[in-house]
Design an enzyme around this catalytic site. Structure first.
Site, mmCIF file in Angstrom:
data_model
loop_
_atom_site.group_PDB
_atom_site.id
_atom_site.type_symbol
_atom_site.label_atom_id
_atom_site.label_comp_id
_atom_site.label_asym_id
_atom_site.label_seq_id
_atom_site.Cartn_x
_atom_site.Cartn_y
_atom_site.Cartn_z
ATOM 1 N N LYS A 35 0.882 -1.182 0.000
ATOM 2 C CA LYS A 35 0.000 0.000 0.000
ATOM 3 C C LYS A 35 0.912 1.223 0.000
ATOM 4 O O LYS A 35 1.705 1.424 0.912
ATOM 5 C CB LYS A 35 -0.899 -0.020 1.241
ATOM 6 N N GLY A 38 0.969 8.459 1.620
ATOM 7 C CA GLY A 38 1.667 9.292 2.601
ATOM 8 C C GLY A 38 2.842 10.057 2.004
ATOM 9 O O GLY A 38 2.887 10.346 0.810
ATOM 10 N N GLY A 71 -5.045 11.008 -1.293
ATOM 11 C CA GLY A 71 -5.819 12.038 -0.593
ATOM 12 C C GLY A 71 -5.399 13.468 -0.868
ATOM 13 O O GLY A 71 -6.228 14.308 -1.245
ATOM 14 N N ASP A 189 -6.021 1.229 2.294
ATOM 15 C CA ASP A 189 -5.493 0.196 3.211
ATOM 16 C C ASP A 189 -6.389 -1.036 3.166
ATOM 17 O O ASP A 189 -5.916 -2.174 3.121
ATOM 18 C CB ASP A 189 -5.455 0.714 4.666
ATOM 19 N N LYS A 248 -5.353 0.711 10.282
ATOM 20 C CA LYS A 248 -4.205 0.043 9.664
ATOM 21 C C LYS A 248 -3.940 -1.311 10.321
ATOM 22 O O LYS A 248 -3.755 -2.321 9.646
ATOM 23 C CB LYS A 248 -2.961 0.935 9.742
#
Length: 303
Positions: A35, A38, A71, A189, A248
């Site tokens: 995944k 970030g 995001g 996730d 998570k």
């Protein structure tokens, strides 16, 4: 002097490759679901290293599959279109207009950028979303007022398996349709965890902006390097795992319960985090294993 330095640098490189050999042998032909999100996605130097790591895994005979979110990029495009981003209970409120933007950004821009970067580094990536080949069937998450936010109902792995068997790296964005064809935004996730389970993956690796699971989230020195399923569940119950880390760890626990061998929560802010976690004894994040596999791994100093 310089030739000595060069010899030393080369000797180090060869030693490192040699030390990595047992891991390469152990994981050759195995599926690894990563995944990607970030800081590792926003910072261009980190991005370059993650992409190289994925191509490296593919080149040595592992089968990496990349699942990504996006995001911050979604927020940028919502702002350009004067749509206010809204969140409820940690979920992005996804009305029809927002869903259009989410789909365009994730499936169009972000997905194709990752595909292009992998291909530039010599890999062979193919970009997909849950709609392709009816790979992921979604349904509404069941919470009021969040719009088109979905969860995974079923996964058909045929398309992905045919790609990895032919040496391609699937890059998957977390958009899928329900039975009426309505697109839904699904947490990346969650998609990574369910996909790892459906493929009986060797590893699920979540790149995050944290060092991993911490005994005290203020103190990175309290990292828990290894724990089993039962301990992971207890840490959630005790409130040690809290906030954004709950989904998570829950996602890791779900995938392990369905047969994934090991789940890793690692710090994507560290260059080459993926290779460090897979090819070194100590790793750099938190590895959660199903109880049956625990005997292979020494326990965390904290337990």
């Amino acid at each position: 002097m310089e030739s000595e330095y060069i010899r030393e640098a080369e000797a180090t490189r060869v030693r490192i490759l040699s030390e990595a050999l047992p891991y390469m042998q152990q994981f050759a032909g195995r599926t690894i679901v990563v995944k990607y999100g970030g800081a590792a996605m926003k910072d261009s130097t980190l991005k370059d290293k993650v992409i190289r790591d994925i191509v490296f895994l593919s080149c040595i005979g592992m089968r990496p599959i990349v699942v990504h979110g996006g995001g911050p990029e979604i927020n940028t495009w919502l702002a350009k279109l004067n749509i206010e981003p809204q969140f409820k209970d940690g979920l992005r409120v996804t009305d029809a207009d927002t869903m259009d933007v989410v789909e365009m950004v994730l499936v169009g821009r972000v997905n194709k950028e990752i595909v292009s970067l992998i291909n530039q580094e010599g890999g062979a990536a193919v970009g997909l979303c849950g709609k392709d080949g009816n790979m992921i069937q979604a349904r509404h998450v069941g919470k009021e007022g969040v719009g088109f936010v979905g969860e995974v109902t079923t996964i058909d792995t045929k398309l992905i398996q045919s790609l990895v068997e032919n040496g391609y790296v699937p890059v998957i964005s977390s958009v899928a349709a329900d039975e009426t064809g309505q697109a839904h935004n699904i947490n990346a996730d969650t998609v990574a965890g369910e996909l790892a389970a459906a493929l009986s993956a060797e590893k699920l690796i979540l790149l995050t902006d944290t060092p991993g699971i911490l005994e005290d989230y203020h103190n990175p020195a309290t990292l828990i390097p290894r724990l089993n399923l039962q301990q992971a569940r207890e840490l959630i119950d005790q409130g040690v795992v809290s906030g954004g880390m709950i989904p998570k760890v829950t996602c890791c626990v779900r995938s392990l319960a369905q047969g994934v061998k090991a789940a890793h929560i690692i710090d994507g802010r560290i260059p080459h985090a993926l290779l460090l976690e897979i090819f070194t004894n100590d790793g750099i994040g938190s590895m959660i294993v199903a109880s049956d596999y625990l005997s292979q791994f020494p326990m965390s100093p904290f337990h």
